[in-house]
Write a protein that holds these residues in place. Sequence first.
Motif, mmCIF file in Angstrom:
data_model
loop_
_atom_site.group_PDB
_atom_site.id
_atom_site.type_symbol
_atom_site.label_atom_id
_atom_site.label_comp_id
_atom_site.label_asym_id
_atom_site.label_seq_id
_atom_site.Cartn_x
_atom_site.Cartn_y
_atom_site.Cartn_z
ATOM 1 N N SER A 103 -3.365 -34.637 -34.994
ATOM 2 C CA SER A 103 -4.113 -35.640 -34.105
ATOM 3 C C SER A 103 -5.155 -35.431 -34.717
ATOM 4 N N ALA A 104 -6.193 -35.407 -35.080
ATOM 5 C CA ALA A 104 -7.547 -34.864 -34.768
ATOM 6 C C ALA A 104 -8.204 -34.635 -35.914
ATOM 7 N N ILE A 105 -7.345 -34.143 -37.051
ATOM 8 C CA ILE A 105 -8.192 -34.450 -38.476
ATOM 9 C C ILE A 105 -7.217 -35.989 -38.942
ATOM 10 N N ALA A 106 -6.844 -36.324 -38.100
ATOM 11 C CA ALA A 106 -6.125 -37.979 -38.898
ATOM 12 C C ALA A 106 -7.254 -39.153 -38.699
ATOM 13 N N MET A 107 -7.917 -38.375 -37.282
ATOM 14 C CA MET A 107 -9.169 -39.586 -36.575
ATOM 15 C C MET A 107 -9.711 -39.192 -37.699
ATOM 16 N N LYS A 108 -10.353 -38.017 -38.112
ATOM 17 C CA LYS A 108 -11.740 -37.833 -38.746
ATOM 18 C C LYS A 108 -11.336 -38.600 -40.363
ATOM 19 N N LEU A 109 -10.275 -37.994 -40.898
ATOM 20 C CA LEU A 109 -9.822 -39.311 -41.638
ATOM 21 C C LEU A 109 -9.615 -41.021 -42.205
ATOM 22 N N GLY A 110 -9.486 -40.832 -41.008
ATOM 23 C CA GLY A 110 -9.122 -42.835 -40.718
ATOM 24 C C GLY A 110 -7.645 -43.377 -41.198
ATOM 25 N N LEU A 111 -6.466 -41.657 -40.361
ATOM 26 C CA LEU A 111 -5.538 -42.194 -40.769
ATOM 27 C C LEU A 111 -4.252 -43.132 -39.803
ATOM 28 N N ALA A 112 -3.857 -43.903 -39.428
ATOM 29 C CA ALA A 112 -3.044 -44.354 -39.203
ATOM 30 C C ALA A 112 -2.050 -43.804 -38.273
ATOM 31 N N PRO A 113 -2.157 -44.070 -36.282
ATOM 32 C CA PRO A 113 -2.988 -44.946 -36.080
ATOM 33 C C PRO A 113 -4.334 -44.874 -35.693
ATOM 34 N N PHE A 114 -4.971 -43.143 -36.390
ATOM 35 C CA PHE A 114 -6.209 -43.135 -35.583
ATOM 36 C C PHE A 114 -7.048 -44.087 -36.994
ATOM 37 N N HIS A 115 -6.518 -45.853 -37.462
ATOM 38 C CA HIS A 115 -7.288 -45.783 -38.092
ATOM 39 C C HIS A 115 -8.811 -47.547 -37.932
ATOM 40 N N PHE A 116 -8.524 -47.712 -36.282
ATOM 41 C CA PHE A 116 -9.040 -48.592 -36.907
ATOM 42 C C PHE A 116 -10.352 -48.521 -36.369
ATOM 43 N N TRP A 117 -11.402 -47.177 -36.338
ATOM 44 C CA TRP A 117 -13.371 -47.569 -36.204
ATOM 45 C C TRP A 117 -13.265 -47.461 -37.506
ATOM 46 N N LEU A 136 5.977 -35.931 -38.004
ATOM 47 C CA LEU A 136 4.639 -35.975 -37.421
ATOM 48 C C LEU A 136 3.671 -36.865 -38.383
ATOM 49 N N LEU A 137 3.854 -35.481 -39.527
ATOM 50 C CA LEU A 137 2.599 -36.112 -41.078
ATOM 51 C C LEU A 137 3.779 -37.070 -41.658
ATOM 52 N N THR A 138 4.903 -37.106 -42.110
ATOM 53 C CA THR A 138 5.544 -37.934 -42.321
ATOM 54 C C THR A 138 5.563 -39.366 -41.931
ATOM 55 N N THR A 139 5.640 -39.723 -40.897
ATOM 56 C CA THR A 139 5.317 -41.083 -40.259
ATOM 57 C C THR A 139 4.172 -41.228 -40.181
ATOM 58 N N MET A 140 3.299 -40.254 -39.921
ATOM 59 C CA MET A 140 1.413 -41.121 -40.225
ATOM 60 C C MET A 140 1.427 -41.278 -41.538
ATOM 61 N N ALA A 141 2.390 -40.941 -42.261
ATOM 62 C CA ALA A 141 1.645 -41.696 -44.112
ATOM 63 C C ALA A 141 2.184 -42.500 -44.459
ATOM 64 N N ILE A 142 3.246 -42.938 -43.584
ATOM 65 C CA ILE A 142 4.138 -44.125 -43.675
ATOM 66 C C ILE A 142 3.325 -45.498 -43.052
ATOM 67 N N MET A 143 2.964 -45.045 -41.775
ATOM 68 C CA MET A 143 2.329 -45.578 -41.120
ATOM 69 C C MET A 143 0.991 -46.124 -41.818
ATOM 70 N N SER A 144 0.251 -45.158 -42.423
ATOM 71 C CA SER A 144 -0.887 -45.332 -42.847
ATOM 72 C C SER A 144 -0.439 -46.199 -44.170
ATOM 73 N N VAL A 145 0.542 -46.088 -45.080
ATOM 74 C CA VAL A 145 0.480 -46.866 -46.284
ATOM 75 C C VAL A 145 1.181 -48.500 -45.697
ATOM 76 N N ALA A 146 1.536 -48.331 -44.921
ATOM 77 C CA ALA A 146 2.025 -49.541 -44.611
ATOM 78 C C ALA A 146 0.936 -50.623 -43.490
ATOM 79 N N LEU A 147 0.134 -50.363 -43.602
ATOM 80 C CA LEU A 147 -0.955 -50.710 -42.178
ATOM 81 C C LEU A 147 -1.739 -50.350 -42.978
ATOM 82 N N GLY A 148 -2.618 -49.288 -44.271
ATOM 83 C CA GLY A 148 -3.392 -49.975 -45.687
ATOM 84 C C GLY A 148 -3.503 -51.103 -46.117
#
Length: 337
Positions: A100-114, A153-165
């Motif tokens: 979760s922390a690295i996803a926040m650092k990178l801006g991966l969904a669902p921590f991408h809003f910033w 968790l990583l696969t879910t984040m990946a799909i969400m990031s590609v979709a939201l991006g």
Amino acid sequence: MSPHTSLISTLSLFLGTALTISSNHWITAWMGLEINTLAIIPLISKSHHPRAIEASIKYFLTQAAASTIILFSSTINAWSTGQWDITQLTHPTACSLLTSAIAMKLGLAPFHFWFPEVLQGSPLITALLLSTVMKFPPVAIFLLTSNSLNPTLLTTMAIMSVALGGWMGLNQTQVRKILAFSSIAHLGWMTSIIIFNPKLALLTFYVYILITTAIFLSVNTTNSLSLSTVMTSWTKTPPLNATLMLTLLSLAGLPPLSGFLPKWLIIQELTKQEMAATATIIALLSLLSLFFYLRLTYYSTITMPPNAINHMKLWRPSKPMTPAIAILMTLSSTLLP
């Protein structure tokens, strides 16, 4: 900003990146991340515009929270295993917190809003640093801990990031926000494969950095900040605009350009890992991103602005086209062929 401040910030930026990438101990990695965060803030807020100040505050708060979670997860792991080594991350709670922390650092969904907001408030060169150099340390930690991370968790984040991006970039008119959502989508592709083939994830990251750097430098040369200014940029440097079209299509991942290579290999690797459904979903979702790349390409090279008002066209470039841009654009479009 004074030259001394700029020099100190830039040197600290590269020092923090080098410290995190080369460290095996959690504390030194965390120190490198903190140096990075504090070094980039003066570069974000140097224009003293309210939007820039807002962007720097958002960036500081998000990165401070992510760094705290990284320190907390490493402490939990050290408490249960007695190990401070980055590669010895075995505690399940620590693994989830770190992801979760690295996803926040990178801006991966669902921590991408910033990420889009910070990029929009930054100057173009600082936005380039945020999209490329600042992602090196978190990606290095991801690679070092890839064996311990949770695949679901990583696969879910990946799909969400590609979709939201792709989805959130559709109605954007600002070039920096479009490139921010493009970054989120590309990091989603990288995250989907990082457990199964870390070297391929690194290749994807390198190709993304190459193409994004070329686009940011060319946009900075013509000073095109929105789609309306992209429409008139062809009068400044026509050759640069023609090559920008190929670079944007390469970022979209169209064959036979360079950006197609990592996507092709990722789909192949996911199919080998019996994840054909994931490969199909992210391939279909990348069509959303393709739409706004094509729109940007259309605006920059094919559309001519309405000429109701007589005004003088700028036939001379505001900044010279450097050999670096020419080399990066050539690699961005012809590396695969």
